[in-house]
Design a protein around this motif. Structure first.
Motif, short mmCIF file in Angstrom:
data_model
loop_
_atom_site.label_atom_id
_atom_site.label_comp_id
_atom_site.label_asym_id
_atom_site.label_seq_id
_atom_site.Cartn_x
_atom_site.Cartn_y
_atom_site.Cartn_z
N ASN A 88 0.81 -1.22 0.00
CA ASN A 88 0.00 0.00 0.00
C ASN A 88 0.84 1.27 0.00
O ASN A 88 0.41 2.31 -0.49
N GLY A 89 2.06 1.22 0.59
CA GLY A 89 2.92 2.39 0.65
C GLY A 89 2.85 3.16 1.94
O GLY A 89 3.60 4.11 2.15
N LYS A 90 1.93 2.77 2.84
CA LYS A 90 1.78 3.56 4.07
C LYS A 90 2.96 3.37 5.01
O LYS A 90 3.69 2.38 4.93
N LEU A 268 -2.03 16.72 10.50
CA LEU A 268 -2.37 15.31 10.60
C LEU A 268 -3.66 14.99 9.87
O LEU A 268 -3.78 13.95 9.22
N ALA A 269 -4.63 15.90 9.97
CA ALA A 269 -5.95 15.66 9.39
C ALA A 269 -5.87 15.36 7.90
O ALA A 269 -6.58 14.49 7.39
N VAL A 270 -4.99 16.05 7.19
CA VAL A 270 -4.97 15.91 5.72
C VAL A 270 -3.78 15.11 5.21
O VAL A 270 -3.89 14.44 4.17
N PHE A 271 -2.64 15.12 5.91
CA PHE A 271 -1.45 14.46 5.36
C PHE A 271 -1.22 13.06 5.90
O PHE A 271 -0.37 12.33 5.37
N ALA A 272 -1.94 12.64 6.92
CA ALA A 272 -1.87 11.25 7.37
C ALA A 272 -2.33 10.34 6.23
O ALA A 272 -3.33 10.63 5.56
N GLY A 273 -1.59 9.26 6.03
CA GLY A 273 -1.96 8.35 4.94
C GLY A 273 -1.86 8.96 3.57
O GLY A 273 -2.53 8.53 2.63
N GLN A 274 -1.00 10.02 3.45
CA GLN A 274 -0.82 10.71 2.17
C GLN A 274 -2.12 11.37 1.70
O GLN A 274 -2.30 11.63 0.50
N GLY A 275 -3.05 11.60 2.63
CA GLY A 275 -4.33 12.19 2.26
C GLY A 275 -5.28 11.20 1.63
O GLY A 275 -6.40 11.56 1.25
N GLN A 276 -4.86 9.95 1.54
CA GLN A 276 -5.69 8.91 0.92
C GLN A 276 -6.59 8.27 1.98
O GLN A 276 -6.60 7.06 2.17
N VAL A 277 -7.34 9.10 2.65
CA VAL A 277 -8.21 8.69 3.75
C VAL A 277 -9.57 9.34 3.52
O VAL A 277 -9.65 10.57 3.35
N CYS A 278 -10.62 8.55 3.54
CA CYS A 278 -11.94 9.10 3.21
C CYS A 278 -12.36 10.19 4.18
O CYS A 278 -13.08 11.12 3.82
N SER A 279 -11.92 10.08 5.43
CA SER A 279 -12.30 11.06 6.45
C SER A 279 -11.28 12.18 6.62
O SER A 279 -11.34 12.94 7.58
N ILE A 305 7.79 18.05 6.51
CA ILE A 305 7.34 16.66 6.62
C ILE A 305 8.32 15.74 5.91
O ILE A 305 8.70 15.97 4.75
N LYS A 306 8.76 14.71 6.61
CA LYS A 306 9.73 13.77 6.06
C LYS A 306 9.03 12.76 5.16
O LYS A 306 8.21 11.97 5.61
N GLU A 312 11.09 3.00 6.08
CA GLU A 312 12.17 3.75 6.74
C GLU A 312 11.62 4.41 7.99
O GLU A 312 10.58 5.08 7.96
N GLU A 313 12.32 4.26 9.09
CA GLU A 313 11.82 4.65 10.41
C GLU A 313 11.48 6.13 10.50
O GLU A 313 10.53 6.52 11.18
N GLU A 314 12.24 6.98 9.82
CA GLU A 314 12.03 8.42 9.95
C GLU A 314 10.92 8.94 9.04
O GLU A 314 10.51 10.11 9.13
N THR A 315 10.38 8.12 8.15
CA THR A 315 9.37 8.56 7.20
C THR A 315 8.08 8.96 7.91
O THR A 315 7.58 8.24 8.78
N GLU A 316 7.53 10.11 7.51
CA GLU A 316 6.26 10.59 8.05
C GLU A 316 5.14 10.56 7.00
O GLU A 316 3.97 10.58 7.35
N MET A 317 5.52 10.52 5.72
CA MET A 317 4.52 10.44 4.65
C MET A 317 5.11 9.64 3.51
O MET A 317 6.20 9.94 3.03
N GLY A 318 4.38 8.60 3.08
CA GLY A 318 4.87 7.72 2.05
C GLY A 318 4.36 8.09 0.67
O GLY A 318 3.86 9.19 0.44
N PRO A 319 4.45 7.15 -0.28
CA PRO A 319 4.01 7.41 -1.65
C PRO A 319 2.51 7.25 -1.82
O PRO A 319 1.83 6.65 -0.98
N LEU A 320 1.99 7.78 -2.90
CA LEU A 320 0.61 7.51 -3.29
C LEU A 320 0.52 6.11 -3.87
O LEU A 320 1.53 5.52 -4.26
N ILE A 321 -0.68 5.59 -3.97
CA ILE A 321 -0.88 4.17 -4.25
C ILE A 321 -0.40 3.76 -5.64
O ILE A 321 0.09 2.65 -5.82
N SER A 322 -0.51 4.64 -6.63
CA SER A 322 -0.17 4.25 -8.00
C SER A 322 0.18 5.47 -8.84
O SER A 322 -0.14 6.61 -8.48
#
Length: 485
Positions: A88-90, A268-279, A305-306, A312-322
């Motif tokens: 998933n990339g999270k 956190l509200a928008v960038f958690a999960g790369q923003g790929q969160v319905c809520s 934002i890292k 990687e342990e220091e990562t705070e935001m990963g890639p988008l799904i595709s």
């Protein structure tokens, strides 16, 4: 795939490559189901429910099976978390939290399975009136790619606890943790046909599930347009429908809120999960008097934002799904600029060095927006925040409710009465005061307006898989005396 207690591949020999979104390297090859496999899975579930007695199993039996699943998932939680990160990339810490949630879901519904869920009524007649709840039957479940394991677990655990049989389809991009979960379901000994896993596209597998007359209920989490089509298809056979759909959720910050807390949760509200969160809190509504100070701090922190691979342990935001989804989000950035919004930061794909092959994007913030803009009205489902400004409580509420969605909303203020007033008037199913994102398996997850109908989690999610049946028993058996002849 797992159909009628056996691991199978598609007779069509079609396969799908599964990629790691951080690198776009292939990490697995999975079979691609066809209508034939969907039919087999549905018939297996139907036979298990109606002929082989699953609906009559003791609640304790069902509960024990769910507890065994939770125990084995606990033993393998690090494996599941890393697999979720790779597929998933999270961020790994988020994935590990997801696995913990899944474990809790199986435990929670195991406990709920054995609790009373019937009623008796004192009626003005020599009648014993009662209501019992019975499992709806064969349930089709379609889960999204942003929370592959959690969404599958919450739907399956509730349905199985209620006594239903299940045919489940993961998103085409993210089937790996669900395949692993079915290894556990197989190991603990669910009877043949009770749980079935079918892989494949929504256009083939999903459409067949929605239209099939032997499916008694369909539960879907995903985009609103797909949900609308599923609802139309399900209407052909009047099956029960549960839809958890999109959102464009407002995060309202008043001037009297705790500044540092509000800034932190706005990120956190928008960038958690790369923003790929319905809520996701993808609309930030700021009181005008704090706009300049708030936005200055928000943008500065967003730029720090890292970003990196989820493992990687220091990562705070990963890639988008595709790649395709990244391109969709970038198109919205272009739309926002064309509409006249001001881009405060981000807006680009990250292609430097190790990022070159992945689907990485900068945290993006727009200001100078108007309610009619597409970036304000439409779900982007990526790391893109739009800022709206208000001066009064009434204006904040009007702006917050000014989309077709109603999934989530938050209010930040130190005035308790104001917080309660605003929450009361917000058209949203999941709300927060002075926080954002924490939810619990014990509480329902559902939306207003085009964010869905029905819901998951809690006792409410359990009842979605039950019919109510009224039973009336005569206590004084004699003719009615209605007919005189």
């Amino acid at each position: 795939m797992y159909i009628n207690g056996e691991w199978v591949t598609s007779k069509s020999n079609l396969v799908r490559e599964i990629v790691n979104p951080a690198t776009n390297d292939s990490i697995a090859t999975v079979t691609e189901g066809t209508i034939e496999e969907v039919e087999r899975a549905i018939q297996a579930a139907k036979e298990a429910f109606y002929k082989n007695g699953w609906k009559l199993t003791y609640a304790r039996t069902r509960a024990n099976l769910l507890l065994k699943v939770a125990s084995k998932l606990e033993e393998r939680k690090e494996e599941f978390a890393m697999l979720e990160t790779l597929n998933n990339g999270k961020v790994y810490a988020d994935a590990l939290n997801d696995v913990e949630d899944a474990i809790n879901q199986f435990q929670y519904y195991a406990g709920l399975a054995t609790k009373p869920h019937g009623q008796t009524y004192d009626v003005p007649d020599e009648i014993r009136a009662m209501v019992v709840r019975e499992p709806v039957g064969v349930v089709a479940q379609i889960v999204p790619w942003n929370y592959p394991l959690v969404m599958a677990s919450q739907k399956m655990s509730a349905a199985l606890a209620a006594g239903c049989t299940v045919v489940i389809k993961p998103a085409s991009q993210t089937p790996l943790t669900l395949i692993r979960l079915f290894e556990i379901l197989d190991e603990v000994g669910f009877p043949k046909g009770v749980v079935n896993l079918v892989l494949g596209s929504g256009s083939v597998v999903g459409n067949t599930l929605a239209n099939h007359p032997d499916v008694d209920k369909i539960s879907f989490t995903g985009g609103t347009s797909t949900g609308i089509q599923i609802m139309k298809d399900a209407a052909n056979t009047i099956k029960k429908v549960g839809l958890e759909l999109g959102g464009k959720s407002p995060n309202i910050v008043f001037a009297d809120s705790d500044f540092e807390t509000a800034v932190d949760y706005a990120l956190l509200a928008v960038f958690a999960g790369q923003g790929q969160v319905c809520s996701a809190g993808s609309r930030l509504l700021l009181e005008k008097s704090i706009y300049e100070k708030f936005v200055t701090e928000l943008v500065a922190r967003a730029k720090k934002i890292k970003i990196g691979p989820g493992w990687e342990e220091e990562t705070e935001m990963g890639p988008l799904i595709s790649k395709e989804h990244l391109e969709s989000v970038l198109r919205y950035v272009k739309i926002g600029l064309e509409e006249g919004a001001e881009l405060l930061c981000g807006g680009k794909q990250i292609t430097d060095g190790a990022f070159a092959q992945g689907n990485f994007m900068e945290p993006t913030i727009f200001s100078a927006t108007t309610p009619d803009m597409r970036i304000v009205q439409e779900e982007i489902f990526g790391p893109v925040l739009v800022i709206q400004v208000f001066e009064t409580e009434e204006e904040a509420i009007e702006l917050a409710n000014g989309t077709n969605f109603g999934l989530a909303a938050a209010v930040f203020t130190n005035d308790g009465a104001k917080a309660q007033r605003v929450i009361r008037d917000l058209q949203a199913g999941i709300t927060w005061i002075n926080t954002y994102h924490p939810t619990f398996n014990e509480a329902p997850w559902s939306g207003y307006k085009q964010s869905g109908i029905g819901g998951d989690l809690g006792t409410y999610g359990f009842e979605e898989y039950l019919h109510t049946k009224q039973i009336n028993i005569a206590l004084n058996v004699q003719p009615s005396g209605w007919y005189k002849g």
